[in-house]
Design a protein around this motif. Structure first.
Motif, short mmCIF file in Angstrom:
data_model
loop_
_atom_site.label_atom_id
_atom_site.label_comp_id
_atom_site.label_asym_id
_atom_site.label_seq_id
_atom_site.Cartn_x
_atom_site.Cartn_y
_atom_site.Cartn_z
N ARG A 79 0.82 -1.22 0.00
CA ARG A 79 0.00 0.00 0.00
C ARG A 79 0.85 1.27 0.00
NH1 ARG A 79 -5.18 -0.83 4.10
NH2 ARG A 79 -5.88 -2.86 3.29
N GLY A 80 2.16 1.13 0.15
CA GLY A 80 3.04 2.29 0.15
C GLY A 80 3.13 3.01 1.47
N LEU A 81 2.68 2.37 2.55
CA LEU A 81 2.75 3.01 3.87
C LEU A 81 4.15 2.90 4.46
CD1 LEU A 81 -0.64 1.76 5.38
CD2 LEU A 81 -0.18 3.80 4.00
N THR A 82 4.89 1.91 4.04
CA THR A 82 6.30 1.79 4.39
C THR A 82 7.07 1.35 3.17
OG1 THR A 82 7.92 0.79 5.89
CG2 THR A 82 6.12 -0.63 5.16
N ARG A 83 8.30 1.79 3.07
CA ARG A 83 9.13 1.41 1.94
C ARG A 83 9.86 0.08 2.19
NH1 ARG A 83 9.51 7.00 2.66
NH2 ARG A 83 8.56 8.15 0.93
N ASN A 84 10.03 -0.25 3.45
CA ASN A 84 10.73 -1.48 3.82
C ASN A 84 10.12 -2.06 5.08
OD1 ASN A 84 13.35 -1.32 2.00
ND2 ASN A 84 13.08 0.72 2.88
N VAL A 85 10.28 -3.38 5.26
CA VAL A 85 9.81 -4.02 6.48
C VAL A 85 11.00 -4.55 7.26
CG1 VAL A 85 7.59 -4.60 5.42
CG2 VAL A 85 9.44 -6.29 5.43
N ALA A 86 10.78 -4.71 8.57
CA ALA A 86 11.87 -5.10 9.46
C ALA A 86 11.31 -5.83 10.66
CB ALA A 86 12.64 -3.86 9.90
N VAL A 87 12.19 -6.46 11.41
CA VAL A 87 11.81 -7.15 12.63
C VAL A 87 12.77 -6.76 13.74
CG1 VAL A 87 10.76 -9.09 11.40
CG2 VAL A 87 13.18 -9.21 12.05
N SER A 88 12.37 -7.05 14.97
CA SER A 88 13.18 -6.67 16.12
C SER A 88 13.02 -7.72 17.22
CB SER A 88 12.76 -5.30 16.65
OG SER A 88 13.58 -4.87 17.71
N ASN A 89 14.12 -8.01 17.88
CA ASN A 89 14.10 -8.93 19.02
C ASN A 89 13.71 -10.35 18.64
OD1 ASN A 89 14.73 -6.94 21.19
ND2 ASN A 89 12.79 -6.05 20.53
N PHE A 90 14.12 -10.79 17.46
CA PHE A 90 13.87 -12.15 17.01
C PHE A 90 15.04 -13.05 17.38
CE2 PHE A 90 10.39 -12.22 13.57
CZ PHE A 90 9.69 -11.19 14.17
N THR A 91 14.77 -14.33 17.46
CA THR A 91 15.84 -15.33 17.55
C THR A 91 16.24 -15.74 16.13
OG1 THR A 91 14.23 -17.13 17.59
CG2 THR A 91 14.91 -16.22 19.73
N VAL A 92 17.27 -16.55 16.03
CA VAL A 92 17.67 -17.05 14.71
C VAL A 92 16.52 -17.81 14.06
CG1 VAL A 92 19.18 -18.68 13.51
CG2 VAL A 92 20.14 -17.09 15.19
N ASP A 93 15.87 -18.69 14.82
CA ASP A 93 14.78 -19.49 14.26
C ASP A 93 13.63 -18.62 13.79
OD1 ASP A 93 16.19 -21.81 14.69
OD2 ASP A 93 15.10 -22.38 16.51
#
Length: 266
Positions: free
Chosen positions: A121-135
């Protein structure tokens, strides 16, 4: 694949409130910072937005990131609250939108497609995550249609997170380091003080210089007043290989942010 490269360094705003937040972000931007990090959880998106409006810096030159609160990670809530974040920030889109924590309302099969949708929808140009484990990071890579641009984690000389940084590099994911100076604990680390003395610098600047030289890592120190410039000036410090190795030896796996429901505690 993503061709996004975060400006170095970022400016963290966790804990910043009211006019102090706005003033600090303005000062950081006008000093040269071009990456600002906020979150729904910080309750300061409006103040950050005011800074973007008031600073003598073009909005297009600023890489703006925010994060969706863990309680807002159901599909429809991601869509609704992202729009609310944009309204508070006074922008049409952010450059980066994070899953803040994979807890509470987080469900990979429901949450991650919502992040694809907000990007479509163009609300963000990129997505990301935080505080994840490797799995969890590997799972997110498999589920998302969008490339994961960034993984944000606690990272400092006492918690160096080598495995997560390496996995990120394998997937072309940059690592953003929060608590990069260990909430000020770097001031008590004798090794950093010794190196700082040799560079006519501070232990904080040495810790940040170590981050700046680490492949794929972008720290987001938060600061007010003179510390804003001090952190930025650390870009000018060149550490020797021996100095970097001495800092590498400080790793103890010590977390400062360790909630009971964090993914690594389950």
């Amino acid at each position: 694949m993503t061709d996004t490269h975060l400006p170095q360094p970022g400016f963290g705003t966790s804990g910043h409130e009211g006019e102090t937040c706005t003033k600090s972000v303005i000062e950081a931007l006008e000093m040269g910072y071009r990456h600002v990090d906020t979150a729904q959880m910080y309750d300061n998106e409006r103040e950050v937005g005011r800074a973007l409006e008031q600073a003598d810096v073009d909005r297009d030159d600023v890489f703006l990131a925010t994060k969706v609160h863990p309680s807002n990670l159901a599909y429809d809530d991601v869509l609704e609250t992202t729009e609310e974040s944009l309204e508070r920030l006074g922008v049409d889109a952010v450059d980066l939108l994070y899953v803040h924590w994979p807890i509470d309302a987080y469900d990979a099969e429901e949450t991650l497609p919502a992040f694809d949708e907000v990007r479509d929808r163009g609300l963000t140009r990129n997505v990301a995550v935080s505080n994840f484990t490797v799995d969890l990071l590997e799972e997110a890579v498999d589920i998302l249609e969008s490339p994961i641009a960034v993984h944000q984690i606690e990272l400092h000389p006492r918690l160096q997170q080598d495995e997560l940084v390496s996995v990120g590099l394998e997937h072309d994911i940059e690592t953003v380091a929060y608590c990069p100076i260990a909430q000020g604990d770097v001031l008590e680390m004798g090794t950093l003080q010794e190196i700082a003395d040799d560079h006519d610098a501070t232990p904080v600047q040495i810790a940040l210089a170590w981050h700046y030289e680490r492949e794929g890592v972008v720290p987001i120190p938060k600061a007010t007043g003179d510390h804003i410039g001090e952190n930025y000036d650390a870009l000018e410090i060149d550490l020797s290989e021996d100095e970097r190795e001495r800092i590498d030896d400080l790793d103890r796996g010590e977390r400062l942010i360790d909630p009971d429901d964090a993914a690594w505690n389950r």
